[in-house]
Motif scaffolding. Structure first.
Motif, PDB file in Angstrom:
ATOM      1  N   UNK A 157      -5.142  -6.650  -5.994  1.00 38.24           N
ATOM      2  CA  UNK A 157      -5.181  -5.766  -7.161  1.00 38.24           C
ATOM      3  C   UNK A 157      -4.017  -4.765  -7.146  1.00 38.24           C
ATOM      4  N   UNK A 158      -3.429  -4.539  -5.968  1.00 37.54           N
ATOM      5  CA  UNK A 158      -2.225  -3.718  -5.910  1.00 37.54           C
ATOM      6  C   UNK A 158      -1.070  -4.418  -6.623  1.00 37.54           C
ATOM      7  N   UNK A 179      -1.365  -6.276  -9.286  1.00 39.33           N
ATOM      8  CA  UNK A 179      -1.573  -5.990 -10.713  1.00 39.33           C
ATOM      9  C   UNK A 179      -1.017  -4.602 -11.039  1.00 39.33           C
ATOM     10  N   UNK A 180      -1.362  -3.631 -10.216  1.00 40.29           N
ATOM     11  CA  UNK A 180      -0.945  -2.244 -10.457  1.00 40.29           C
ATOM     12  C   UNK A 180       0.571  -2.108 -10.448  1.00 40.29           C
ATOM     13  N   UNK A 181       1.222  -2.671  -9.438  1.00 38.89           N
ATOM     14  CA  UNK A 181       2.666  -2.487  -9.284  1.00 38.89           C
ATOM     15  C   UNK A 181       3.456  -3.195 -10.386  1.00 38.89           C
ATOM     16  N   UNK A 182       3.076  -4.432 -10.722  1.00 40.54           N
ATOM     17  CA  UNK A 182       3.793  -5.139 -11.789  1.00 40.54           C
ATOM     18  C   UNK A 182       3.546  -4.459 -13.135  1.00 40.54           C
ATOM     19  N   UNK A 183       2.369  -3.849 -13.286  1.00 43.49           N
ATOM     20  CA  UNK A 183       2.059  -3.166 -14.548  1.00 43.49           C
ATOM     21  C   UNK A 183       3.001  -1.998 -14.804  1.00 43.49           C
ATOM     22  N   UNK A 184       3.653  -1.502 -13.745  1.00 37.50           N
ATOM     23  CA  UNK A 184       4.575  -0.372 -13.888  1.00 37.50           C
ATOM     24  C   UNK A 184       5.931  -0.802 -14.427  1.00 37.50           C
ATOM     25  N   UNK A 185       6.201  -2.091 -14.471  1.00 38.56           N
ATOM     26  CA  UNK A 185       7.435  -2.589 -15.050  1.00 38.56           C
ATOM     27  C   UNK A 185       7.308  -2.597 -16.574  1.00 38.56           C
ATOM     28  N   UNK A 238       0.836  -1.202   0.000  1.00 38.42           N
ATOM     29  CA  UNK A 238       0.000   0.000   0.000  1.00 38.42           C
ATOM     30  C   UNK A 238       0.871   1.253   0.000  1.00 38.42           C
ATOM     31  N   UNK A 239       1.936   1.256   0.800  1.00 42.60           N
ATOM     32  CA  UNK A 239       2.832   2.403   0.855  1.00 42.60           C
ATOM     33  C   UNK A 239       3.573   2.588  -0.474  1.00 42.60           C
ATOM     34  N   UNK A 240       4.016   1.465  -1.062  1.00 41.19           N
ATOM     35  CA  UNK A 240       4.712   1.544  -2.354  1.00 41.19           C
ATOM     36  C   UNK A 240       3.768   2.065  -3.426  1.00 41.19           C
ATOM     37  N   UNK A 241       2.525   1.584  -3.413  1.00 44.61           N
ATOM     38  CA  UNK A 241       1.529   2.044  -4.388  1.00 44.61           C
ATOM     39  C   UNK A 241       1.304   3.544  -4.263  1.00 44.61           C
ATOM     40  N   UNK A 242       1.169   4.020  -3.011  1.00 41.72           N
ATOM     41  CA  UNK A 242       0.978   5.453  -2.788  1.00 41.72           C
ATOM     42  C   UNK A 242       2.174   6.248  -3.308  1.00 41.72           C
ATOM     43  N   UNK A 243       3.384   5.727  -3.063  1.00 38.60           N
ATOM     44  CA  UNK A 243       4.592   6.409  -3.516  1.00 38.60           C
ATOM     45  C   UNK A 243       4.660   6.459  -5.039  1.00 38.60           C
TER      46      UNK A 243
END
Length: 381
Positions: free
Chosen positions: A93-94, A96-102, A39-44
């Protein structure tokens, strides 16, 4: 070393999926801490992207669907005294979001596929040959093997040579051999289906030929549950039970139809928002799980969210890695008609890893197209 960074990042999510809901996880609260960290990484990431792009643009449809899903899930849970339980699932679902940034190129998929395949096979081998995993749920072990093999298959979707296809079939047989010791018939069946898609014996376009057909796939677990609940006493099913008892020592559905019937009774007590509890029972069916927990409203948003994610890949369906991701996710989704791991308070993250990899590939394709366009502009100038 740098080329392994993406593999290491995705691999950490696999490790998190492995330890979830185990005694080791309970003792060290790994999943609970991971949720907070993600959650913190997603916010960042959102803050950094907002600064880089002078703001964040979210489509109204995405905001409505994903926000609506979270709102309905939480409303149902709080109204039924379960507090913030849905967040224990929604954090998937976070991933999905974080890996999608790669930005995942072909070599990334090859390394990730190899590592997942090796790790999945290692888990199955350790389970059969040693006592280290005694006490672990057999179905969970089988699903780790199946899901890992599906990631292994993704970069192999462009294989054309017969010798290489034979080698892929050999790996499938090896996985099936060890999965068989877990007693999971569904994992072996769907592993075989995935193999047929990968080597071209089944037309993979069936799975993503249009928006309407994607809905049929997404509704399949519900159709399966309703079908077997409404027709429990047909002669064909009695024959299937007898055949299954002879072959595996248990009935064809192993009592799942009775469990689903109970689930629908719970659903009809509060059809709109459900009972608010994902852990009411191990339903062995993703649709029954969501319907009983969050009702028809929650199920609508849940289905629509997956439909939206898959639909975003439509302009890129010609890419073989996108095809592999879609097929891998959909095979898992269909397998969840008779098992449960996709949605729970400790969800299996590999299906969401696959979706994230799909968007990571889209991110890479877009970046290369942008680069190509820039080169064309420079040449023209």
């Amino acid at each position: 070393m740098r080329k392994w960074v993406n593999t290491a990042i995705v691999g950490m999510f696999w490790l998190l999926s492995l330890v979830k809901a185990t005694g080791f996880d309970d003792a060290h609260r790994i999943t609970d801490r991971a949720r907070i960290v993600l959650l913190l990484i997603t916010a960042a990431v959102i803050v950094l992207e907002s600064k880089a792009n002078h703001g964040v643009t979210v489509k109204k449809n995405d905001c409505f669907l994903f926000g609506g899903m979270a709102l309905v899930f939480l409303a149902s849970s709080f109204l039924n005294g379960k507090g913030a339980q849905p967040l224990e699932y929604l954090y998937a679902f976070l991933v999905v979001f974080l890996i999608s940034r790669l930005r995942l190129d072909e070599s990334d998929f090859e390394r990730i596929g190899f590592c997942f395949g090796l790790a999945g096979f290692a888990v199955l081998y350790i389970y059969k040959q040693t006592t280290l995993l005694d006490g672990w749920n057999e179905n969970s072990i089988a699903m780790i093997g199946l899901f890992s093999y599906l990631v292994f298959l993704i970069p192999l979707f462009r294989v054309r040579e017969k010798k290489t296809k034979a080698l892929i079939a050999f790996t499938a047989i090896a996985f099936s051999y060890f999965i068989n010791y877990t007693g999971s018939r569904s994992c072996i069946v769907f592993l075989a289906i995935a193999l047929l898609f990968a080597i071209g014996l089944l037309d993979r376009k069936i799975l993503y030929r249009g928006s309407g057909f994607i809905y049929i796939i997404l509704l399949a677990p519900l159709f399966v549950a309703v079908f077997f609940v409404l027709i429990p006493s047909a002669d064909v099913f009695r024959k299937l039970d007898m055949w299954s008892i002879v072959r595996s020592g248990k009935t064809f559905l192993n009592g799942r139809n009775i469990l689903w019937q109970y689930g629908f009774r719970i659903f009809f007590k509060d059809p709109w928002l459900g009972c608010g509890n994902l852990m009411r029972a191990n339903w062995h069916n993703s649709a029954v799980c969501v319907l009983t927990a969050y009702g028809a409203l929650g199920y609508y948003f849940w289905i629509q969210s997956f439909h939206t994610l898959l639909g975003k890949a439509r302009p890129f369906w010609d890419d073989y890695l996108i095809q592999g991701c879609i097929c891998g996710f959909m095979v898992i989704y269909l397998q969840q008609s008779v098992e449960l791991g996709l949605v729970s308070t400790a969800p299996d993250l590999i299906p969401y890893i696959i979706l994230g990899m799909m968007f990571g590939r889209i991110n890479y394709i877009r970046s290369t197209r942008s680069y190509s366009n820039d080169v064309v502009c420079l040449i023209k100038e």
